[in-house]
Design a protein around this motif. Structure first.
Motif, PDB file in Angstrom:
ATOM      1  N   LYS A 145     -23.757 -47.031  53.021  1.00  0.00           N
ATOM      2  CA  LYS A 145     -23.480 -45.884  53.963  1.00  0.00           C
ATOM      3  C   LYS A 145     -24.226 -44.738  53.384  1.00  0.00           C
ATOM      4  CE  LYS A 145     -19.858 -43.672  56.309  1.00  0.00           C
ATOM      5  NZ  LYS A 145     -18.447 -43.458  56.565  1.00  0.00           N
ATOM      6  N   GLY A 146     -24.145 -44.308  52.297  1.00  0.00           N
ATOM      7  CA  GLY A 146     -24.590 -43.363  51.601  1.00  0.00           C
ATOM      8  C   GLY A 146     -26.249 -43.104  51.531  1.00  0.00           C
ATOM      9  N   ASP A 147     -26.944 -44.486  51.717  1.00  0.00           N
ATOM     10  CA  ASP A 147     -28.298 -44.569  51.656  1.00  0.00           C
ATOM     11  C   ASP A 147     -28.892 -44.455  53.023  1.00  0.00           C
ATOM     12  OD1 ASP A 147     -28.388 -44.876  48.886  1.00  0.00           O
ATOM     13  OD2 ASP A 147     -28.296 -46.951  48.928  1.00  0.00           O
ATOM     14  N   ARG A 148     -27.943 -44.555  53.960  1.00  0.00           N
ATOM     15  CA  ARG A 148     -28.465 -44.578  55.542  1.00  0.00           C
ATOM     16  C   ARG A 148     -29.261 -43.361  55.990  1.00  0.00           C
ATOM     17  NH1 ARG A 148     -23.465 -47.612  57.830  1.00  0.00           N
ATOM     18  NH2 ARG A 148     -23.571 -49.642  56.389  1.00  0.00           N
ATOM     19  N   PRO A 149     -28.472 -42.227  55.395  1.00  0.00           N
ATOM     20  CA  PRO A 149     -29.313 -41.085  56.116  1.00  0.00           C
ATOM     21  C   PRO A 149     -30.549 -40.630  55.428  1.00  0.00           C
ATOM     22  CG  PRO A 149     -27.042 -40.484  55.603  1.00  0.00           C
ATOM     23  CD  PRO A 149     -27.229 -42.120  55.138  1.00  0.00           C
ATOM     24  N   VAL A 150     -30.647 -41.123  54.077  1.00  0.00           N
ATOM     25  CA  VAL A 150     -31.977 -40.734  53.434  1.00  0.00           C
ATOM     26  C   VAL A 150     -33.301 -41.787  54.165  1.00  0.00           C
ATOM     27  CG1 VAL A 150     -33.235 -41.213  51.253  1.00  0.00           C
ATOM     28  CG2 VAL A 150     -31.091 -40.379  51.203  1.00  0.00           C
ATOM     29  N   CYS A 151     -32.616 -42.952  54.441  1.00  0.00           N
ATOM     30  CA  CYS A 151     -33.435 -44.199  55.291  1.00  0.00           C
ATOM     31  C   CYS A 151     -33.986 -43.491  56.412  1.00  0.00           C
ATOM     32  CB  CYS A 151     -32.748 -45.348  55.271  1.00  0.00           C
ATOM     33  SG  CYS A 151     -33.850 -46.657  56.137  1.00  0.00           S
ATOM     34  N   THR A 152     -33.140 -42.940  57.110  1.00  0.00           N
ATOM     35  CA  THR A 152     -33.410 -42.563  58.576  1.00  0.00           C
ATOM     36  C   THR A 152     -34.344 -41.263  58.339  1.00  0.00           C
ATOM     37  OG1 THR A 152     -31.315 -43.157  59.561  1.00  0.00           O
ATOM     38  CG2 THR A 152     -32.317 -41.362  60.746  1.00  0.00           C
ATOM     39  N   ALA A 153     -34.011 -40.398  57.433  1.00  0.00           N
ATOM     40  CA  ALA A 153     -35.029 -39.136  57.460  1.00  0.00           C
ATOM     41  C   ALA A 153     -36.478 -39.398  56.810  1.00  0.00           C
ATOM     42  CB  ALA A 153     -34.219 -38.268  56.174  1.00  0.00           C
ATOM     43  N   ALA A 154     -36.463 -40.573  55.967  1.00  0.00           N
ATOM     44  CA  ALA A 154     -37.756 -41.051  55.480  1.00  0.00           C
ATOM     45  C   ALA A 154     -38.693 -41.550  56.813  1.00  0.00           C
ATOM     46  CB  ALA A 154     -37.602 -42.342  54.606  1.00  0.00           C
ATOM     47  N   ILE A 155     -37.826 -42.272  57.693  1.00  0.00           N
ATOM     48  CA  ILE A 155     -38.647 -42.677  58.964  1.00  0.00           C
ATOM     49  C   ILE A 155     -39.076 -41.783  59.726  1.00  0.00           C
ATOM     50  CG2 ILE A 155     -38.179 -44.072  61.090  1.00  0.00           C
ATOM     51  CD1 ILE A 155     -36.036 -45.753  59.578  1.00  0.00           C
ATOM     52  N   GLU A 156     -38.024 -40.612  60.029  1.00  0.00           N
ATOM     53  CA  GLU A 156     -38.438 -39.614  60.832  1.00  0.00           C
ATOM     54  C   GLU A 156     -39.594 -38.684  60.264  1.00  0.00           C
ATOM     55  OE1 GLU A 156     -37.261 -39.336  63.958  1.00  0.00           O
ATOM     56  OE2 GLU A 156     -36.325 -41.251  63.535  1.00  0.00           O
ATOM     57  N   LYS A 157     -39.610 -38.379  59.111  1.00  0.00           N
ATOM     58  CA  LYS A 157     -40.716 -37.586  58.348  1.00  0.00           C
ATOM     59  C   LYS A 157     -42.035 -38.491  58.711  1.00  0.00           C
ATOM     60  CE  LYS A 157     -41.051 -37.939  54.025  1.00  0.00           C
ATOM     61  NZ  LYS A 157     -40.808 -37.650  52.459  1.00  0.00           N
ATOM     62  N   ARG A 158     -42.213 -39.675  59.088  1.00  0.00           N
ATOM     63  CA  ARG A 158     -43.338 -40.496  59.220  1.00  0.00           C
ATOM     64  C   ARG A 158     -43.509 -40.749  60.666  1.00  0.00           C
ATOM     65  NH1 ARG A 158     -41.193 -41.404  54.318  1.00  0.00           N
ATOM     66  NH2 ARG A 158     -42.371 -41.396  52.552  1.00  0.00           N
ATOM     67  N   ALA A 159     -42.692 -40.389  61.437  1.00  0.00           N
ATOM     68  CA  ALA A 159     -42.744 -40.873  62.699  1.00  0.00           C
ATOM     69  C   ALA A 159     -43.927 -40.314  63.520  1.00  0.00           C
ATOM     70  CB  ALA A 159     -41.636 -40.375  63.569  1.00  0.00           C
ATOM     71  N   TYR A 160     -44.635 -39.211  63.172  1.00  0.00           N
ATOM     72  CA  TYR A 160     -45.552 -38.470  63.723  1.00  0.00           C
ATOM     73  C   TYR A 160     -46.930 -39.413  63.709  1.00  0.00           C
ATOM     74  CZ  TYR A 160     -47.941 -37.247  59.371  1.00  0.00           C
ATOM     75  OH  TYR A 160     -48.497 -37.448  58.162  1.00  0.00           O
ATOM     76  N   LEU A 161     -46.955 -40.268  62.605  1.00  0.00           N
ATOM     77  CA  LEU A 161     -48.010 -41.356  62.691  1.00  0.00           C
ATOM     78  C   LEU A 161     -47.996 -42.233  63.754  1.00  0.00           C
ATOM     79  CD1 LEU A 161     -48.028 -41.645  58.659  1.00  0.00           C
ATOM     80  CD2 LEU A 161     -49.891 -40.531  60.195  1.00  0.00           C
ATOM     81  N   PHE A 162     -47.017 -42.389  64.435  1.00  0.00           N
ATOM     82  CA  PHE A 162     -46.837 -43.539  65.441  1.00  0.00           C
ATOM     83  C   PHE A 162     -46.347 -42.966  66.737  1.00  0.00           C
ATOM     84  CE2 PHE A 162     -45.915 -45.078  61.081  1.00  0.00           C
ATOM     85  CZ  PHE A 162     -46.570 -46.463  61.049  1.00  0.00           C
ATOM     86  N   PRO A 163     -47.413 -42.228  67.405  1.00  0.00           N
ATOM     87  CA  PRO A 163     -46.871 -41.610  68.452  1.00  0.00           C
ATOM     88  C   PRO A 163     -46.650 -42.421  69.751  1.00  0.00           C
ATOM     89  CG  PRO A 163     -49.315 -41.470  68.206  1.00  0.00           C
ATOM     90  CD  PRO A 163     -48.742 -42.082  66.946  1.00  0.00           C
TER      91      PRO A 163
END
Length: 358
Positions: A340-358
């Motif tokens: 549970k404690g790692d999920r927000p970091v995981c989600t944030a890492a994805i969102e940070k790179r989402a611009y590469l996948f328009p």
């Protein structure tokens, strides 16, 4: 700074001569190390970090056998068939999966030899294994370029602006500059600076650093590796390139420590605070590369980082996982399986790179 530093445009003949030497050597053996320099890394026991198992590792004999099979398929049929075969082998054998980027680089280089045409070879591009196939095609095309500046400026024109494909292309250009310059990192960074934007410059440099810190000291040597000073030359180059340099220096340090993640994470903590985050991210990325078919085991590595390094380590891990698959889908499926404690970091890492996948 030590090493050759003369003007980039002043030595094209010397650089092409160096590349012809490299090409002759590679005619006998293709040996691009992903996890170390100077020879295959003998993995250390993983028990002091996360598990009692060893880091996945493919022997050179096994690597050569698999590479021969894949290249034979490429010539008999096409690169797509070889890439599909590799994907199947990866699912069966995690040791093959751990070396996949090395395999696809080789396939890219061989594809250009087969088709003798950049457009024909690059048409088979695939995101598999951090798009290493694309990198291999670009490397091979740059070796004998008659106008390297023009090659650099036009190589990525067909990709959508600031997309994952474009990012990987610029990264591949960085690899290519190192082949063109005979592994002269400083000249390669100068070539990357031919791009107009910092995004392009830094992404290109990212590929050059990967090539530098993975160089084999016998087959594809570089003057910019110092085992006693793993971060060299990161603090002697343009500051805009520093984070990317340290990220790959971390991977180099891990190879020097024979895949002892705990020691490598400890080394990151000794660096200036301004570059500790990319260092921890580099270790996280390398962990998931080793355990690409078992990413939750790689997550356990980051738990052994100092408290300030755990989130950057996990961020780097997720970033490499996205790069490997060439999409956000697999990372989004991974996040719910984490604690549970790692999920927000995981989600944030994805969102940070989402611009590469328009």
């Amino acid at each position: 700074m030590d090493g050759p530093e003369s003007g980039i445009r002043e030595q094209p003949d010397q650089m092409r001569h160096s590349m012809r030497q490299v090409k002759r050597i590679f005619g006998l053996i293709f040996f691009l190390l992903i996890t170390g320099a100077g020879g295959p890394v003998v993995p250390a026991a993983f028990g002091d970090v996360a598990t009692n198992h060893q880091t996945p590792h493919l022997s050179e004999a096994a690597y050569a056998k698999t590479e021969k099979e894949l290249i034979t398929l490429l010539y008999k049929k096409n690169p797509r068939t070889a890439l599909i075969r590799l994907s199947k082998l990866m699912k069966k054998d995690r040791n093959v999966a751990a070396e996949c980027h090395r395999f696809v680089h080789a396939l890219g280089r061989e594809a250009l030899k087969k088709y003798e045409d950049f457009s024909a070879a690059i048409a088979f591009r695939d995101p598999l294994c951090i798009s290493g196939y694309t990198h291999g095609v670009i490397e091979a095309s740059f070796e004998n370029s008659s106008d390297i500046i023009e090659s650099i400026r036009t190589a990525c024109e067909k990709y959508e602006e600031r997309s994952f494909g474009q990012w990987n292309c610029y990264h591949g250009v960085g690899h290519g500059t190192m082949y063109y310059t005979g592994n002269n990192l400083i000249q390669s960074l100068g070539l990357c600076n031919e791009y107009p934007s910092e995004f392009e410059q830094v992404t290109c440099a990212d590929g050059a650093f990967m090539e530098n810190f993975n160089s084999d000291t016998l087959v594809h040597p570089t003057a910019y590796l110092r085992p006693g000073e793993p971060a060299y030359p990161c603090f002697e180059i343009d500051e805009k390139f520093r984070s990317a340099c340290v990220l790959y220096a971390a991977k180099y340090t891990l190879s020097l420590e024979r895949n002892n993640y705990k020691k490598a994470l400890g080394w990151c903590a000794t660096l200036d605070k301004g570059v500790q985050e990319p260092c921890f991210a580099g270790i996280g990325g390398e962990a998931v590369k080793h355990f690409i078919t078992e990413p939750t085991r790689a997550v356990a590595v980051c738990k052994n980082a100092p408290s300030a390094g755990r989130e950057p380590c996990l961020d780097g891990l997720i970033g490499l996982f996205i790069d490997h698959h060439g999409s956000l889908k697999e990372a989004r499926a991974l996040c719910p399986s984490l604690k549970k404690g790692d999920r927000p970091v995981c989600t944030a890492a994805i969102e940070k790179r989402a611009y590469l996948f328009p």
